[in-house]
Write a protein that holds these residues in place. Structure first.
Motif, PDB file in Angstrom:
ATOM      1  N   LYS A  45      28.254  25.189  10.157  1.00 50.37           N
ATOM      2  CA  LYS A  45      27.451  24.087   9.635  1.00 50.37           C
ATOM      3  C   LYS A  45      26.044  24.204  10.198  1.00 50.37           C
ATOM      4  O   LYS A  45      25.870  24.476  11.387  1.00 50.37           O
ATOM      5  CB  LYS A  45      28.075  22.746  10.040  1.00 50.37           C
ATOM      6  CG  LYS A  45      27.333  21.540   9.515  1.00 50.37           C
ATOM      7  CD  LYS A  45      28.069  20.256   9.864  1.00 50.37           C
ATOM      8  CE  LYS A  45      27.370  19.076   9.249  1.00 50.37           C
ATOM      9  NZ  LYS A  45      28.243  17.915   9.155  1.00 50.37           N
ATOM     10  N   GLN A  71      34.595  27.766  10.513  1.00 51.36           N
ATOM     11  CA  GLN A  71      33.655  27.165   9.579  1.00 51.36           C
ATOM     12  C   GLN A  71      32.309  26.979  10.291  1.00 51.36           C
ATOM     13  O   GLN A  71      32.265  26.779  11.504  1.00 51.36           O
ATOM     14  CB  GLN A  71      34.197  25.821   9.079  1.00 51.36           C
ATOM     15  CG  GLN A  71      35.483  25.962   8.302  1.00 51.36           C
ATOM     16  CD  GLN A  71      36.047  24.611   7.877  1.00 51.36           C
ATOM     17  OE1 GLN A  71      35.836  23.590   8.521  1.00 51.36           O
ATOM     18  NE2 GLN A  71      36.777  24.615   6.778  1.00 51.36           N
ATOM     19  N   GLU A  73      29.746  25.781  14.955  1.00 49.06           N
ATOM     20  CA  GLU A  73      30.949  26.336  14.356  1.00 49.06           C
ATOM     21  C   GLU A  73      32.133  25.489  14.809  1.00 49.06           C
ATOM     22  O   GLU A  73      32.127  24.942  15.910  1.00 49.06           O
ATOM     23  CB  GLU A  73      31.161  27.779  14.811  1.00 49.06           C
ATOM     24  CG  GLU A  73      30.061  28.713  14.394  1.00 49.06           C
ATOM     25  CD  GLU A  73      30.201  30.105  14.991  1.00 49.06           C
ATOM     26  OE1 GLU A  73      31.051  30.313  15.880  1.00 49.06           O
ATOM     27  OE2 GLU A  73      29.442  30.990  14.570  1.00 49.06           O
ATOM     28  N   ASP A 125      37.745  23.470  11.962  1.00 54.97           N
ATOM     29  CA  ASP A 125      37.920  22.506  10.875  1.00 54.97           C
ATOM     30  C   ASP A 125      36.806  21.470  10.952  1.00 54.97           C
ATOM     31  O   ASP A 125      36.871  20.537  11.758  1.00 54.97           O
ATOM     32  CB  ASP A 125      39.298  21.840  10.998  1.00 54.97           C
ATOM     33  CG  ASP A 125      39.592  20.864   9.876  1.00 54.97           C
ATOM     34  OD1 ASP A 125      38.723  20.641   9.001  1.00 54.97           O
ATOM     35  OD2 ASP A 125      40.702  20.305   9.882  1.00 54.97           O
TER      36      ASP A 125
END
Length: 104
Positions: free
Chosen positions: A4, A2, A57, A60
């Motif tokens: 951000k 993921q 990154e 979770d």
């Protein structure tokens, strides 16, 4: 993985101090970030307007949710509060930036 991204706001004239503090990041803070899976964490500075662009990154991102309650994070925020725009709890004023394109 993921991803951000967010922007934060540095006080003008504090560019060198911001870089210095991050060059000397506390080992316990770096260890904490790594322990929750943070990877490829970069912060860039737009010198024209003192806007910081942060990218990270993690497997979770929800594991980052508890960081604000931890003493080391609160201590870091207090340490940085004199050179950045902050909220009343000393957390940096931050605006999440949504992804609109990604090339893997």
């Amino acid at each position: 993985m993921q991803r951000k991204a967010l922007k934060m706001f540095l006080h003008p004239g504090k560019e060198a101090e911001y870089k210095k503090r991050h060059d000397e990041i506390w080992p316990e803070l770096a260890d904490l970030l790594k322990s929750v899976g943070v990877q490829n964490y970069s912060i860039f500075l737009d010198p024209d307007n003192c806007v910081l662009f942060a990218y990270l990154e993690a497997e979770d991102l929800s594991l980052l949710d508890d960081l604000p309650q931890l003493p080391i994070m609160q201590k870091w925020w207090a340490y940085m509060a004199d050179i950045m725009e902050c909220n009343p709890d000393n957390s940096p004023k931050a605006v999440e930036i949504p992804s609109v394109f990604y090339l893997a």
